[in-house]
Write a protein that holds these residues in place. Structure first.
Motif, PDB file in Angstrom:
ATOM      1  N   VAL A   1      52.517  26.222  22.072  1.00  0.00           N
ATOM      2  CA  VAL A   1      52.367  25.688  23.434  1.00  0.00           C
ATOM      3  C   VAL A   1      53.672  25.762  24.221  1.00  0.00           C
ATOM      4  CG1 VAL A   1      51.911  23.590  24.768  1.00  0.00           C
ATOM      5  CG2 VAL A   1      50.383  24.228  22.900  1.00  0.00           C
ATOM      6  N   SER A   2      54.767  25.356  23.619  1.00  0.00           N
ATOM      7  CA  SER A   2      56.049  25.347  24.334  1.00  0.00           C
ATOM      8  C   SER A   2      56.449  26.746  24.787  1.00  0.00           C
ATOM      9  CB  SER A   2      57.150  24.760  23.439  1.00  0.00           C
ATOM     10  OG  SER A   2      56.920  23.397  23.190  1.00  0.00           O
ATOM     11  N   LYS A   3      56.239  27.734  23.917  1.00  0.00           N
ATOM     12  CA  LYS A   3      56.618  29.107  24.283  1.00  0.00           C
ATOM     13  C   LYS A   3      55.714  29.650  25.387  1.00  0.00           C
ATOM     14  CE  LYS A   3      59.500  30.977  22.798  1.00  0.00           C
ATOM     15  NZ  LYS A   3      60.905  31.132  23.283  1.00  0.00           N
ATOM     16  N   VAL A   4      54.423  29.354  25.311  1.00  0.00           N
ATOM     17  CA  VAL A   4      53.514  29.783  26.384  1.00  0.00           C
ATOM     18  C   VAL A   4      53.915  29.120  27.699  1.00  0.00           C
ATOM     19  CG1 VAL A   4      51.142  29.673  27.238  1.00  0.00           C
ATOM     20  CG2 VAL A   4      51.573  30.303  24.852  1.00  0.00           C
ATOM     21  N   ASN A   5      54.216  27.833  27.644  1.00  0.00           N
ATOM     22  CA  ASN A   5      54.642  27.124  28.859  1.00  0.00           C
ATOM     23  C   ASN A   5      55.942  27.698  29.416  1.00  0.00           C
ATOM     24  OD1 ASN A   5      52.425  25.481  28.601  1.00  0.00           O
ATOM     25  ND2 ASN A   5      53.545  23.710  27.830  1.00  0.00           N
ATOM     26  N   GLU A   6      56.826  28.115  28.516  1.00  0.00           N
ATOM     27  CA  GLU A   6      58.078  28.728  28.958  1.00  0.00           C
ATOM     28  C   GLU A   6      57.805  30.035  29.693  1.00  0.00           C
ATOM     29  OE1 GLU A   6      62.138  30.632  26.968  1.00  0.00           O
ATOM     30  OE2 GLU A   6      60.884  29.270  25.777  1.00  0.00           O
ATOM     31  N   ALA A   7      56.879  30.825  29.164  1.00  0.00           N
ATOM     32  CA  ALA A   7      56.516  32.088  29.811  1.00  0.00           C
ATOM     33  C   ALA A   7      55.952  31.835  31.210  1.00  0.00           C
ATOM     34  CB  ALA A   7      55.506  32.850  28.966  1.00  0.00           C
ATOM     35  N   ILE A   8      55.074  30.862  31.309  1.00  0.00           N
ATOM     36  CA  ILE A   8      54.495  30.520  32.609  1.00  0.00           C
ATOM     37  C   ILE A   8      55.582  30.030  33.559  1.00  0.00           C
ATOM     38  CG2 ILE A   8      52.876  29.000  33.811  1.00  0.00           C
ATOM     39  CD1 ILE A   8      51.508  31.164  32.134  1.00  0.00           C
ATOM     40  N   GLY A   9      56.499  29.222  33.049  1.00  0.00           N
ATOM     41  CA  GLY A   9      57.595  28.723  33.868  1.00  0.00           C
ATOM     42  C   GLY A   9      58.508  29.823  34.378  1.00  0.00           C
ATOM     43  N   ASP A  10      58.591  30.913  33.598  1.00  0.00           N
ATOM     44  CA  ASP A  10      59.403  32.065  34.009  1.00  0.00           C
ATOM     45  C   ASP A  10      58.652  32.996  34.952  1.00  0.00           C
ATOM     46  OD1 ASP A  10      61.480  31.132  32.528  1.00  0.00           O
ATOM     47  OD2 ASP A  10      61.301  32.580  30.901  1.00  0.00           O
ATOM     48  N   GLY A  11      57.408  32.631  35.275  1.00  0.00           N
ATOM     49  CA  GLY A  11      56.645  33.431  36.226  1.00  0.00           C
ATOM     50  C   GLY A  11      55.814  34.537  35.611  1.00  0.00           C
ATOM     51  N   MET A  12      55.659  34.532  34.279  1.00  0.00           N
ATOM     52  CA  MET A  12      54.853  35.554  33.624  1.00  0.00           C
ATOM     53  C   MET A  12      53.505  34.966  33.237  1.00  0.00           C
ATOM     54  SD  MET A  12      55.544  37.823  30.167  1.00  0.00           S
ATOM     55  CE  MET A  12      54.842  36.589  29.075  1.00  0.00           C
TER      56      MET A  12
ATOM     57  N   GLU B   1      55.374  30.433  14.541  1.00  0.00           N
ATOM     58  CA  GLU B   1      56.716  31.007  14.622  1.00  0.00           C
ATOM     59  C   GLU B   1      56.665  32.507  14.898  1.00  0.00           C
ATOM     60  OE1 GLU B   1      56.714  27.207  12.670  1.00  0.00           O
ATOM     61  OE2 GLU B   1      55.619  29.047  12.167  1.00  0.00           O
ATOM     62  N   ILE B   2      55.756  33.194  14.232  1.00  0.00           N
ATOM     63  CA  ILE B   2      55.628  34.641  14.437  1.00  0.00           C
ATOM     64  C   ILE B   2      55.136  34.930  15.846  1.00  0.00           C
ATOM     65  CG2 ILE B   2      54.278  36.667  13.759  1.00  0.00           C
ATOM     66  CD1 ILE B   2      54.454  35.640  10.870  1.00  0.00           C
ATOM     67  N   PHE B   3      54.148  34.168  16.296  1.00  0.00           N
ATOM     68  CA  PHE B   3      53.636  34.369  17.652  1.00  0.00           C
ATOM     69  C   PHE B   3      54.725  34.115  18.685  1.00  0.00           C
ATOM     70  CE2 PHE B   3      51.797  33.001  21.624  1.00  0.00           C
ATOM     71  CZ  PHE B   3      50.808  33.945  21.851  1.00  0.00           C
ATOM     72  N   ASP B   4      55.453  33.018  18.519  1.00  0.00           N
ATOM     73  CA  ASP B   4      56.499  32.663  19.474  1.00  0.00           C
ATOM     74  C   ASP B   4      57.576  33.739  19.552  1.00  0.00           C
ATOM     75  OD1 ASP B   4      55.141  30.351  19.976  1.00  0.00           O
ATOM     76  OD2 ASP B   4      56.570  29.014  18.973  1.00  0.00           O
ATOM     77  N   ALA B   5      57.938  34.289  18.396  1.00  0.00           N
ATOM     78  CA  ALA B   5      58.948  35.348  18.389  1.00  0.00           C
ATOM     79  C   ALA B   5      58.455  36.576  19.147  1.00  0.00           C
ATOM     80  CB  ALA B   5      59.307  35.712  16.948  1.00  0.00           C
TER      81      ALA B   5
ATOM     82  N   ARG C   1      48.679  27.989  30.019  1.00  0.00           N
ATOM     83  CA  ARG C   1      48.190  29.370  30.078  1.00  0.00           C
ATOM     84  C   ARG C   1      47.343  29.592  31.324  1.00  0.00           C
ATOM     85  NH1 ARG C   1      43.754  27.472  30.254  1.00  0.00           N
ATOM     86  NH2 ARG C   1      42.372  26.786  28.619  1.00  0.00           N
ATOM     87  N   THR C   2      47.398  30.810  31.839  1.00  0.00           N
ATOM     88  CA  THR C   2      46.717  31.142  33.084  1.00  0.00           C
ATOM     89  C   THR C   2      45.200  31.110  32.900  1.00  0.00           C
ATOM     90  OG1 THR C   2      48.567  32.646  33.462  1.00  0.00           O
ATOM     91  CG2 THR C   2      46.716  32.778  35.003  1.00  0.00           C
ATOM     92  N   VAL C   3      44.741  31.760  31.828  1.00  0.00           N
ATOM     93  CA  VAL C   3      43.309  31.848  31.521  1.00  0.00           C
ATOM     94  C   VAL C   3      43.145  31.717  30.018  1.00  0.00           C
ATOM     95  CG1 VAL C   3      41.323  33.420  31.432  1.00  0.00           C
ATOM     96  CG2 VAL C   3      42.677  33.264  33.526  1.00  0.00           C
ATOM     97  N   SER C   4      42.087  31.046  29.589  1.00  0.00           N
ATOM     98  CA  SER C   4      41.717  31.008  28.178  1.00  0.00           C
ATOM     99  C   SER C   4      40.290  31.515  28.043  1.00  0.00           C
ATOM    100  CB  SER C   4      41.814  29.583  27.631  1.00  0.00           C
ATOM    101  OG  SER C   4      41.408  29.547  26.274  1.00  0.00           O
ATOM    102  N   MET C   5      40.111  32.553  27.224  1.00  0.00           N
ATOM    103  CA  MET C   5      38.798  33.149  27.006  1.00  0.00           C
ATOM    104  C   MET C   5      38.428  32.998  25.536  1.00  0.00           C
ATOM    105  SD  MET C   5      37.688  37.162  27.503  1.00  0.00           S
ATOM    106  CE  MET C   5      38.089  37.185  29.248  1.00  0.00           C
ATOM    107  N   GLY C   6      37.167  32.645  25.265  1.00  0.00           N
ATOM    108  CA  GLY C   6      36.731  32.541  23.878  1.00  0.00           C
ATOM    109  C   GLY C   6      35.447  31.749  23.745  1.00  0.00           C
ATOM    110  N   MET C   7      34.928  31.711  22.524  1.00  0.00           N
ATOM    111  CA  MET C   7      33.736  30.918  22.261  1.00  0.00           C
ATOM    112  C   MET C   7      34.112  29.441  22.218  1.00  0.00           C
ATOM    113  SD  MET C   7      33.054  31.048  18.112  1.00  0.00           S
ATOM    114  CE  MET C   7      32.085  32.519  18.177  1.00  0.00           C
ATOM    115  N   GLN C   8      33.127  28.575  22.417  1.00  0.00           N
ATOM    116  CA  GLN C   8      33.325  27.139  22.230  1.00  0.00           C
ATOM    117  C   GLN C   8      33.232  26.883  20.729  1.00  0.00           C
ATOM    118  OE1 GLN C   8      34.389  25.023  24.224  1.00  0.00           O
ATOM    119  NE2 GLN C   8      33.460  25.041  26.244  1.00  0.00           N
ATOM    120  N   ALA C   9      34.398  26.735  20.092  1.00  0.00           N
ATOM    121  CA  ALA C   9      34.444  26.740  18.636  1.00  0.00           C
ATOM    122  C   ALA C   9      33.672  25.588  18.005  1.00  0.00           C
ATOM    123  CB  ALA C   9      35.891  26.728  18.178  1.00  0.00           C
ATOM    124  N   SER C  10      33.795  24.392  18.566  1.00  0.00           N
ATOM    125  CA  SER C  10      33.070  23.245  17.994  1.00  0.00           C
ATOM    126  C   SER C  10      31.567  23.438  18.104  1.00  0.00           C
ATOM    127  CB  SER C  10      33.489  21.948  18.688  1.00  0.00           C
ATOM    128  OG  SER C  10      34.833  21.633  18.412  1.00  0.00           O
TER     129      SER C  10
END
Length: 333
Positions: free
Chosen positions: A126-137, A99-103, A152-161
């Protein structure tokens, strides 16, 4: 052909070459600051943006880990400022939640930033990220993506598992494949935390059945809570061998070991090789740390966003960051 008719062609050719040369100079990679390179940054800007860009970085606060992310944000802000890109930090506070991230991301979208970089962690983002992408950001995920894949356009990070399995295998070898291990995670439901936790615990259940798991306990990514949980477990389990911390707070667990005078008997395995943990490695409370390089991740991601928005540069949708292990005094490796 008369000489007079050749002059315009010759002049235009020279002009074209000059313009191409100027464009090439404008697009020359901009060397990284020495301090950023020393902290692991690798991606160079392709040059100044033709038009002013604004990139938001959504960051949490409240721990040494998030401070590293903030340091990287400040460094990339200074690096890109002369290149016509403004980097704006969007603080999210100390509590991790969808909720905090989405806001925060919703506010960035309202202000029409050219792109955003952040740590989504929860499937509820996920829904908020998809909304941002849908808005062209464009949106770049760093450190810890949601388990459910967003657009999301790019995901960067370690392979957590994989990191969790590596930590679990290391722990098993440290204790001869048997004994008690306390597991403290950050936030249950946070994909990165769960993957690192389950990667280790599933390995133990399958390959090292003589390892007894205590927990897991949820710390809400709070160092004081980790200290309390570790202290209680040490007091209740005199035969405890290792404390495995999947998120923030490995230094707090190490302090609990030191305060209990259990150094050399109980070791801590965790993540993020930060300066404040160095003494615990040297003195032996920390056995090992798998490093996520938060400074590098946010710095590189923001520069990549600059290059994409300014010059159309493309990057892989998934970028794996290696997670080297920093060993402590009593580690067997």
């Amino acid at each position: 052909m008369p000489a007079v008719s050749r002059r315009p062609v010759h002049f235009l050719s020279l002009l074209t070459l000059a313009l191409c040369a100027a464009a090439s100079l404008a697009r020359a990679d901009v060397a990284l600051p020495a301090a950023a390179r020393a902290r692991g940054a690798t991606v160079e800007a392709k040059g100044p943006a033709p038009k002013h860009l604004r990139i938001a970085v959504l960051t949490y606060q409240g721990s040494s880990f998030w401070q590293q992310l903030e340091d990287g944000t400040q460094a990339v802000t200074a690096y890109l400022k002369p290149l016509n890109t403004e980097v704006v930090e969007v603080p999210l506070g100390t509590s991790l939640s969808a909720e905090i991230f989405d806001a925060g991301l919703d506010g960035v979208m309202t202000k029409q930033f050219n792109g955003a970089v952040g740590v989504p962690i929860f499937d509820g983002t996920v829904s908020k990220v998809n909304e941002a992408i849908g808005d062209g950001m464009p949106f770049y995920s760093v450190i810890a993506d949601s388990k459910m894949r967003s657009k999301r356009t790019v995901s960067m990070g370690m392979q957590a598992s994989d990191a969790g399995r590596a930590a679990g295998d290391f722990i098993a070898k440290q204790i001869g494949a048997e004994g008690k291990v306390l597991v403290i995670t950050g936030v249950l439901g946070a994909a990165q935390h769960d993957a690192r936790m389950n990667g280790a615990m599933d390995l133990w259940k399958q390959k090292y059945p003589k390892i007894k798991i205590i927990g897991p306990f949820e710390s809400k990514d709070d160092a004081a809570t980790v200290y309390s949980q570790a202290t209680d477990a040490i007091g209740s389990n005199p035969d405890l061998k290792v404390i495995y911390v999947t998120a923030n707070g490995s230094e707090a667990a190490a302090k609990a070991v030191r305060d209990a005078k259990a150094t050399g008997h109980i070791g801590v395995v965790g993540y993020d090789d930060l300066p404040e943990k160095a003494q615990y490695k040297q003195d032996g409370e920390i056995l090992a740390l798998l490093d996520q390089a938060p400074y590098r991740q946010v710095f590189d991601a923001v520069v990549m966003m600059h290059n994409q928005q300014a010059f159309g540069q493309t990057y892989p949708a998934d970028i794996v960051i290696p997670s080297p292990i920093a060993y402590g005094k009593y580690a067997h490796h």
